[in-house]
Every structure is written in structure tokens, then in C-alpha cells.
Design an enzyme around this catalytic site. Structure first.
Site, PDB file in Angstrom:
ATOM      1  N   GLU A   1       0.635  -0.884   0.024  1.00 59.05           N
ATOM      2  CA  GLU A   1      -0.116   0.155   0.241  1.00 59.05           C
ATOM      3  C   GLU A   1       0.812   1.510  -0.042  1.00 59.05           C
ATOM      4  O   GLU A   1       0.253   2.059   0.892  1.00 59.05           O
ATOM      5  CB  GLU A   1      -0.741   0.017   1.117  1.00 59.05           C
ATOM      6  CG  GLU A   1      -1.555  -1.518   0.848  1.00 59.05           C
ATOM      7  CD  GLU A   1      -2.587  -1.490   2.677  1.00 59.05           C
ATOM      8  OE1 GLU A   1      -2.895  -0.415   3.418  1.00 59.05           O
ATOM      9  OE2 GLU A   1      -3.307  -2.462   2.630  1.00 59.05           O
TER      10      GLU A   1
ATOM     11  N   ASN B   1       1.998  -5.318  -2.708  1.00 64.31           N
ATOM     12  CA  ASN B   1       0.828  -5.811  -2.754  1.00 64.31           C
ATOM     13  C   ASN B   1      -0.092  -4.721  -2.500  1.00 64.31           C
ATOM     14  O   ASN B   1       0.330  -3.345  -1.944  1.00 64.31           O
ATOM     15  CB  ASN B   1       0.432  -6.602  -1.343  1.00 64.31           C
ATOM     16  CG  ASN B   1      -0.728  -7.120  -0.951  1.00 64.31           C
ATOM     17  OD1 ASN B   1      -1.526  -7.637  -1.506  1.00 64.31           O
ATOM     18  ND2 ASN B   1      -0.869  -7.066   0.357  1.00 64.31           N
TER      19      ASN B   1
ATOM     20  N   HIS C   1     -10.584  -6.875  -2.187  1.00 66.44           N
ATOM     21  CA  HIS C   1     -11.663  -6.458  -0.630  1.00 66.44           C
ATOM     22  C   HIS C   1     -12.509  -5.347  -1.639  1.00 66.44           C
ATOM     23  O   HIS C   1     -12.749  -4.091  -2.522  1.00 66.44           O
ATOM     24  CB  HIS C   1     -11.065  -5.080   0.677  1.00 66.44           C
ATOM     25  CG  HIS C   1      -9.666  -6.536   0.738  1.00 66.44           C
ATOM     26  ND1 HIS C   1     -10.247  -6.894   1.983  1.00 66.44           N
ATOM     27  CD2 HIS C   1      -8.353  -5.201   1.259  1.00 66.44           C
ATOM     28  CE1 HIS C   1      -8.453  -7.594   2.456  1.00 66.44           C
ATOM     29  NE2 HIS C   1      -8.421  -6.415   2.193  1.00 66.44           N
TER      30      HIS C   1
ATOM     31  N   GLU D   1      -6.326 -10.550  -0.753  1.00 66.19           N
ATOM     32  CA  GLU D   1      -6.908 -10.263   0.371  1.00 66.19           C
ATOM     33  C   GLU D   1      -7.973 -10.480   0.531  1.00 66.19           C
ATOM     34  O   GLU D   1      -9.093  -9.837   0.987  1.00 66.19           O
ATOM     35  CB  GLU D   1      -5.980  -9.379   1.290  1.00 66.19           C
ATOM     36  CG  GLU D   1      -4.865  -9.154   1.449  1.00 66.19           C
ATOM     37  CD  GLU D   1      -4.382  -7.798   2.192  1.00 66.19           C
ATOM     38  OE1 GLU D   1      -4.812  -7.350   2.461  1.00 66.19           O
ATOM     39  OE2 GLU D   1      -3.387  -7.546   2.132  1.00 66.19           O
TER      40      GLU D   1
ATOM     41  N   ASP E   1     -12.283 -10.126   0.109  1.00 67.92           N
ATOM     42  CA  ASP E   1     -13.221 -10.621   0.963  1.00 67.92           C
ATOM     43  C   ASP E   1     -14.519  -9.571  -0.246  1.00 67.92           C
ATOM     44  O   ASP E   1     -13.603  -8.785  -0.743  1.00 67.92           O
ATOM     45  CB  ASP E   1     -13.645 -10.445   2.431  1.00 67.92           C
ATOM     46  CG  ASP E   1     -13.090  -9.231   2.842  1.00 67.92           C
ATOM     47  OD1 ASP E   1     -12.613  -8.371   1.811  1.00 67.92           O
ATOM     48  OD2 ASP E   1     -11.881  -9.120   4.013  1.00 67.92           O
TER      49      ASP E   1
HETATM   50  O1  9MR Z   1      -6.197  -8.326   9.174  1.00 64.88           O
HETATM   51  C1  9MR Z   1      -5.114  -7.485   9.864  1.00 64.88           C
HETATM   52  C2  9MR Z   1      -6.178  -6.809  10.666  1.00 64.88           C
HETATM   53  O2  9MR Z   1      -6.899  -7.708  11.639  1.00 64.88           O
HETATM   54  C3  9MR Z   1      -5.265  -5.525  11.491  1.00 64.88           C
HETATM   55  O3  9MR Z   1      -6.488  -4.500  12.170  1.00 64.88           O
HETATM   56  C4  9MR Z   1      -5.216  -4.531  10.214  1.00 64.88           C
HETATM   57  C5  9MR Z   1      -4.932  -3.093  10.192  1.00 64.88           C
HETATM   58  O4  9MR Z   1      -4.557  -2.566   9.798  1.00 64.88           O
HETATM   59  O5  9MR Z   1      -4.639  -4.695   9.126  1.00 64.88           O
HETATM   60  C6  9MR Z   1      -5.944  -5.915   8.672  1.00 64.88           C
HETATM   61  O6  9MR Z   1      -5.108  -6.648   7.404  1.00 64.88           O
HETATM   62  C7  9MR Z   1      -4.778  -5.850   6.293  1.00 64.88           C
HETATM   63  C8  9MR Z   1      -3.531  -6.165   5.335  1.00 64.88           C
HETATM   64  O7  9MR Z   1      -2.488  -6.106   6.756  1.00 64.88           O
HETATM   65  C9  9MR Z   1      -3.712  -5.347   4.669  1.00 64.88           C
HETATM   66  N1  9MR Z   1      -4.367  -4.462   3.737  1.00 64.88           N
HETATM   67  C10 9MR Z   1      -5.841  -4.800   3.992  1.00 64.88           C
HETATM   68  C11 9MR Z   1      -5.813  -5.632   5.131  1.00 64.88           C
HETATM   69  C12 9MR Z   1      -7.477  -5.325   5.952  1.00 64.88           C
HETATM   70  O8  9MR Z   1      -7.401  -3.862   7.072  1.00 64.88           O
END
Ligand code: 9MR
Length: 360
Positions: free
Chosen positions: A153, A194, A230, A260, A262
Site C-alpha cells: 500500500e 501488494n 477487498h 486478501e 473478501d
Molecule cells: O487483518 C488485519 C487486521 O487484523 C488489522 O487490525 C489491520 C490493521 O490495519 O490489518 C489487517 O490486515 C490488512 C492487511 O495487512 C493489509 N491490507 C488491508 C488488511 C485489512 O485491513
């Protein structure tokens, strides 16, 4: 007694799709020529026995991603002091189950310890800290990661770079520097950029392509683009548009994966929303399955019980293919069908892949 000929007739008429798809998401994905279908997981969930039984089901999941425990705040909470216990728990689990591991992630603006985000840095000192982090973490997991999300990101939605601490002090060069350090520590892991909202054409997708070219222009190794995937029910692009964007990355000589996935909805759910969700999942999965160079699909946890969505998007949820009581939703069948297909279609995809591997 059931005659084989009547089964064949029913199959030909499409009346027994469950026979063709009997296996599970990962089994269907690999039969279709993908390398895996997998899921994210997280350490707190590993004590839930019912959850664990399904997580280990390799018919559905041939790959795991740790949702949090390999991130910077987890692995290097204070400078040059590393902690791998939680990441190891998931790496060990994947190894014990014979599941591939996507390692996530090395450089991200979120979940940074305060010594990084609030440190007083120069270009030189932050570059050293960045390289040290990547070298130590990638070396620790050397040989265990099918892939690493090296940079996560880095882009704003308009395609400009995020003004994160790395960009502020090092400029865009932090991206190729990160890839160089990761490649030096584990030359076998596939190294990915990513991001989200790069699954369809536009400024952000164009900027992600530029990142691939930037890393290549430094002579550094970049193997893949991870498209997080997402989405919101009813707002998922068509399979055709998704596939066309996947191809814009593979044209640069890298592989792609949905990393990722969903598809969230406004709660409460309804049968219409669940049906649309199934269609949306099928578009995403189908786009990957039909694109040469799309190697796999990861959902961002498989049950609504542990989805990140409700904590982040108030009023939204139900984003996973299994509900919070571990019951399969319509989306499960949507995915399975998108991974199905006749054996001849599967064969021709595998033959194409083999020809490409052999350089034909
Ligand atoms: O699933 C992750 C969640 O438990 C954390 O709180 C969050 C913090 O920002 O990160 C989530 O995973 C993220 C991933 O690392 C990067 N892309 C977005 C995902 C969803 O927020």
C-alpha cells in the site's frame, strides 16, 4: 442400481455439478492450474478448535497468510530487537499442514512501531533501519515463504505516493531498496508489491504498474503484484474487466495473485445480497482462473467470525465465504463453480503453463 450411463447423461446435461466440483476450493483451484487457494489467519484464532479443523483442511486451503504477526510492529517492536514467536506459530502451522505460506508484510505505513513512525531520521539512517529490518526478517523465514509482500500500500487512491515515513526521508527509492534487500536475504521467495483498488483500471492501477517498472529499472527483482481484492457486494467489476487489469501486470513480466479477497455487505444480510456476493466472488475468482500468470487466491480469513470488516467499516460485514457459525454461504459455491470447468479446459490451461515454463 445406478447405471454409469445415466450418470454420464446427467453429467452431460449439467445436472450433477457437485460431482465435478466435489473436492474443495484448493483442490479445484489446483486442478484448474492455479498454485493454491488459501486464507489469512491470525494468532488469537489458533486456540479455536472448530476454526482450526477447517483451517487445516487442505481440500479448501492450500496456503496461509499471517494477518498480523509478521508485520513490523510484531517482528521488530524496538530497534534491532526481533520477535518471531507469533509469526513462527503460523509458519509452523503451514509447514505441518503442507500449506504454502505467503509472508506479509515487510514495509507498510500501518502497524509500524513508534520508533519507526516517530523516529528522527535522515535518508541514510532510515535506509539502514529499513534494510536491517528486511534482512533480519526475511533471513529468519528463509525457505519458508512462497512469497513476501515486500511493499504494501505505497499508493494513494489517485496514484500518488503515500507520504509515509519512508517516502518522506528516502523518496520513491525506498521501494526498490526494499526489494533489493529482500532478494539478497532469500533469493527463492517471490517478491510482491501488494495493494488494494488496483484490481480495475485507473490512476492507481497505472501507478502500481509504474512501481513494477521502477523496481525493474533499478535492476532489482520483483516477481509479482498482489491485488488485495477487498470489495463491496454489487460493486465488484466484471470478470472481463478484472482479467484485463490482471493482464496489464502480467504483461510486465510478473505474476499476479488475489491476496486478501473478501466481499462485504451492509448488514443485515439478505438472500439477494448473499446471491450477489456469490456472483461477485465468482467474478474475482474466475478472472484469476482464466488469466495466465495468476497463480493463486487468498481470502482474508474464511469465516465472518474473524473478519476485519465490521471493525473497520461500521454497518458492514458478512464478507467471507463462511458465516460466523462456520456454515458455508452461497459464495462458497460461487467460488467453487468459478474454479470448476471441464477436464479438457483444465488440461489445456496446464499445457499452456508447461509450454511457458519451458520457454515455448
Ligand atoms: O487483518 C488485519 C487486521 O487484523 C488489522 O487490525 C489491520 C490493521 O490495519 O490489518 C489487517 O490486515 C490488512 C492487511 O495487512 C493489509 N491490507 C488491508 C488488511 C485489512 O485491513
Amino acid at each position: 442400481m445406478v447405471h454409469l450411463s445415466s450418470i454420464a447423461t446427467a453429467l452431460a446435461a449439467g445436472l450433477l455439478p457437485q460431482l465435478a466440483n466435489a473436492a474443495g476450493l484448493n483442490t479445484a483451484a489446483t486442478a484448474k492450474g492455479l498454485d493454491y487457494f488459501g486464507t489469512a489467519t491470525d494468532n488469537p484464532e489458533l486456540t479455536d478448535n472448530t476454526y482450526m479443523t477447517q483451517l487445516k483442511n487442505t481440500d479448501d486451503f492450500g496456503q496461509l497468510t499471517p494477518g498480523n504477526s509478521m508485520k513490523w510492529d510484531a517482528t521488530e517492536p524496538s530497534q534491532n530487537s526481533f520477535s518471531f514467536e507469533k509469526g513462527d506459530a503460523i509458519a509452523d502451522l503451514a509447514e505441518a499442514n503442507g500449506q504454502k505460506l505467503r509472508c506479509h508484510n515487510l514495509v507498510w505505513y500501518q502497524q509500524l512501531p513508534s520508533w519507526v513512525s516517530g523516529g528522527s531520521w535522515t535518508n541514510e539512517t532510515l535506509t539502514e533501519a529499513l534494510k536491517n529490518h528486511i534482512t533480519k526478517v526475511v533471513t529468519h523465514y528463509k525457505g519458508k515463504c512462497y512469497a513476501w509482500d515486500v511493499v504494501n500500500e505505497a499508493l494513494n487512491d489517485d496514484g500518488s505516493y503515500r507520504e509515509n515515513v519512508f517516502y518522506q526521508h528516502i523518496g520513491e527509492a525506498y521501494i526498490p531498496i526494499a526489494f533489493e534487500a529482500a532478494a539478497a536475504a532469500d533469493s527463492d521467495a517471490k517478491l510482491y508489491y501488494n495493494d488494494y483498488s488496483i484490481e480495475y483500471g485507473g490512476d492507481k492501477a497505472n501507478a502500481a504498474e509504474k512501481i513494477v517498472k521502477l523496481v525493474q529499472s533499478y535492476g532489482a527483482k520483483i516477481d509479482g503484484v498482489g491485488l488485495q481484492g477487498h470489495f463491496t457486494v454489487g460493486q465488484t467489476p466484471s470478470k472481463k474487466d478484472l482479467a484485463s487489469t490482471l493482464k496489464s501486470y502480467t504483461a510486465l513480466g510478473v505474476e499476479v495473485a488475489y491476496t486478501e479477497m473478501d466481499v462485504r455487505m451492509e448488514t443485515p444480510s439478505s438472500s439477494d445480497k448473499l446471491s450477489q456476493q456469490s456472483t461477485d466472488y465468482a467474478s474475482l475468482v474466475g478472472a484469476c482462473a482464466e488469466t495466465e500468470g495468476c497463480v493463486g487466491i487468498t481470502i482474508w480469513d474464511w469465516t465472518d467470525k474473524y473478519s476485519w470488516v465490521p471493525d473497520t467499516f461500521s454497518g458492514y460485514g458478512d464478507a467471507c465465504p463462511w458465516d460466523e457459525n462456520y456454515k458455508k454461504k452461497q459464495a462458497y459455491n460461487g467460488i467453487l463453480n468459478a474454479l470448476g470447468g471441464s477436464s479438457s479446459a483444465r488440461k489445456s490451461r496446464k499445457m499452456r503453463r508447461n509450454m511457458i515454463t519451458r520457454g515455448n
